[in-house]
Design an enzyme around this catalytic site. Structure first.
Site, PDB file in Angstrom:
ATOM      1  N   HIS A 154      -3.299  -5.776   0.995  1.00  0.00           N
ATOM      2  CA  HIS A 154      -2.612  -5.966   2.279  1.00  0.00           C
ATOM      3  C   HIS A 154      -2.534  -7.440   2.672  1.00  0.00           C
ATOM      4  O   HIS A 154      -3.445  -7.935   3.353  1.00  0.00           O
ATOM      5  CB  HIS A 154      -3.385  -5.234   3.384  1.00  0.00           C
ATOM      6  CG  HIS A 154      -3.257  -3.749   3.340  1.00  0.00           C
ATOM      7  ND1 HIS A 154      -2.304  -3.077   4.062  1.00  0.00           N
ATOM      8  CD2 HIS A 154      -3.973  -2.814   2.682  1.00  0.00           C
ATOM      9  CE1 HIS A 154      -2.438  -1.774   3.844  1.00  0.00           C
ATOM     10  NE2 HIS A 154      -3.442  -1.586   3.015  1.00  0.00           N
ATOM     11  N   GLU A 212      -0.798  -8.729   4.943  1.00  0.00           N
ATOM     12  CA  GLU A 212      -0.699  -8.849   6.409  1.00  0.00           C
ATOM     13  C   GLU A 212      -2.065  -8.772   7.087  1.00  0.00           C
ATOM     14  O   GLU A 212      -2.188  -9.060   8.264  1.00  0.00           O
ATOM     15  CB  GLU A 212       0.254  -7.775   6.966  1.00  0.00           C
ATOM     16  CG  GLU A 212      -0.325  -6.382   7.133  1.00  0.00           C
ATOM     17  CD  GLU A 212      -0.441  -5.584   5.830  1.00  0.00           C
ATOM     18  OE1 GLU A 212      -0.198  -6.147   4.748  1.00  0.00           O
ATOM     19  OE2 GLU A 212      -0.800  -4.381   5.914  1.00  0.00           O
ATOM     20  N   CYS A 246       0.839  -1.198   0.000  1.00  0.00           N
ATOM     21  CA  CYS A 246       0.000   0.000   0.000  1.00  0.00           C
ATOM     22  C   CYS A 246       0.880   1.256   0.000  1.00  0.00           C
ATOM     23  O   CYS A 246       1.570   1.503  -0.973  1.00  0.00           O
ATOM     24  CB  CYS A 246      -0.971  -0.057   1.180  1.00  0.00           C
ATOM     25  SG  CYS A 246      -2.395   1.015   0.973  1.00  0.00           S
TER      26      CYS A 246
END
Lengths: 76, 221
Positions: free
Chosen positions: B195, B197, B87
């Site tokens: 994302h 994560e 990002c």
């Protein structure tokens, strides 16, 4: 010494913000606008005698992203 | 395996990234502040997290790309250390010239925040080796400036070299050729808007991001 820097999107790079401004202008009844491109205006207060090369480097290294933007330096 | 997360003023996914790295390696990463000019010794993996570094002033990622630590990150990338930018981290990597192209305002002008389907385009990279080519995975996005742009020659080149890692399967932000993630020339730098994560635990609603970290950190399940 004041120096003006104009940062504009390169021709061919789509400008969604310019498009939105265009639509908003039409919404306000301004029909005669063919296109809108939005850019950025930066005023620098620099030491007298700052070289063109230094100003150019400031633009190329930070003020503009030359992948998508052109810049124009204007000394008053 | 020593990992590092670079933290800028305005980063807000640094702790999520740290949790992902610790989950996979069993060891907390070094959190490295932007003003540092050197990385801790022996770092094997660097993550640039999401967020709004420097308030997105000038352009997203522009200030962070010129911060002192980025010189050290760039040197490490040059030595072949894997670097993952997610990002805002992807925006920083393009602004720093470590990845081609630029990330512009989303075509729809809206902030897009939802889980999106991606297609794994390159399953040979060190980040994507645990996926199958063409595999569909679901990863969340949350961004305003994710509209990938590169000139026609650059797009042809990165496509030809297999450097498009992920593509959006749906229309998300107007990205050229629906590109969601790009690899560097040498393949050790990956930038992606989604994302991973945020998709490593069942409580996240999906775990499709976990395999990226497992592959990149050399602990394949």
């Amino acid at each position: 010494m004041k120096v003006n820097v104009y940062v504009t999107l390169k021709p061919g790079v789509l400008d969604p913000q310019g498009k939105a401004i265009h639509h908003a202008l039409e919404g306000l009844g301004f029909g005669g606008v063919a296109d809108v491109r939005a850019g950025r205006f930066i005023e620098l207060e620099v030491a007298d005698g700052t070289s063109d090369a230094d100003l150019d480097a400031m633009c190329a290294k930070l003020l503009a992203n030359t992948v998508i933007e052109n810049y124009r330096i204007e000394r008053p | 395996m020593k990992t590092a997360v670079i933290v800028f003023p305005g980063s807000n996914c640094d702790r999520d990234m740290a949790v992902a790295l610790e989950t996979v390696t069993g060891k907390a990463p070094a959190m490295v502040w932007h003003r540092e000019s050197e990385l801790p010794g022996g770092i094997d993996f660097i993550a640039l997290p999401g967020g709004f570094s420097y308030g997105d002033y000038l352009r997203s990622g522009a200030m962070a790309a010129r911060s002192p630590i980025l010189r050290a990150v760039s040197d490490a990338a040059g030595r072949g250390v894997p670097v993952l930018g997610v990002c805002n981290g992807f925006q920083v990597l393009t602004e720093a010239g470590l990845l081609p192209g630029a990330l512009m305002r989303n075509a729809g002008l809206n902030f897009v925040c939802r889980t999106v389907p991606l297609t794994v385009e390159n399953s040979q990279s060190l980040f994507t080796a645990s996926y199958k080519a063409g595999e569909a995975i679901d990863i969340p996005v949350a961004h305003h400036d994710g509209n990938y742009f590169a000139d026609a020659d650059t797009l042809e080149r990165i496509e030809g070299e297999g450097r498009v890692a992920f593509r959006y399967a749906d229309s998300v932000n107007g990205s050229a050729r629906a590109i969601a993630g790009v690899l560097s020339d040498a393949g050790n730098v990956l930038g992606m808007m989604p994302h991973p994560e945020r998709a490593i635990d069942r409580a996240h609603g999906g775990t499709d991001g976990l395999r990226l970290f497992e592959a990149a950190l050399g602990v394949l399940a």
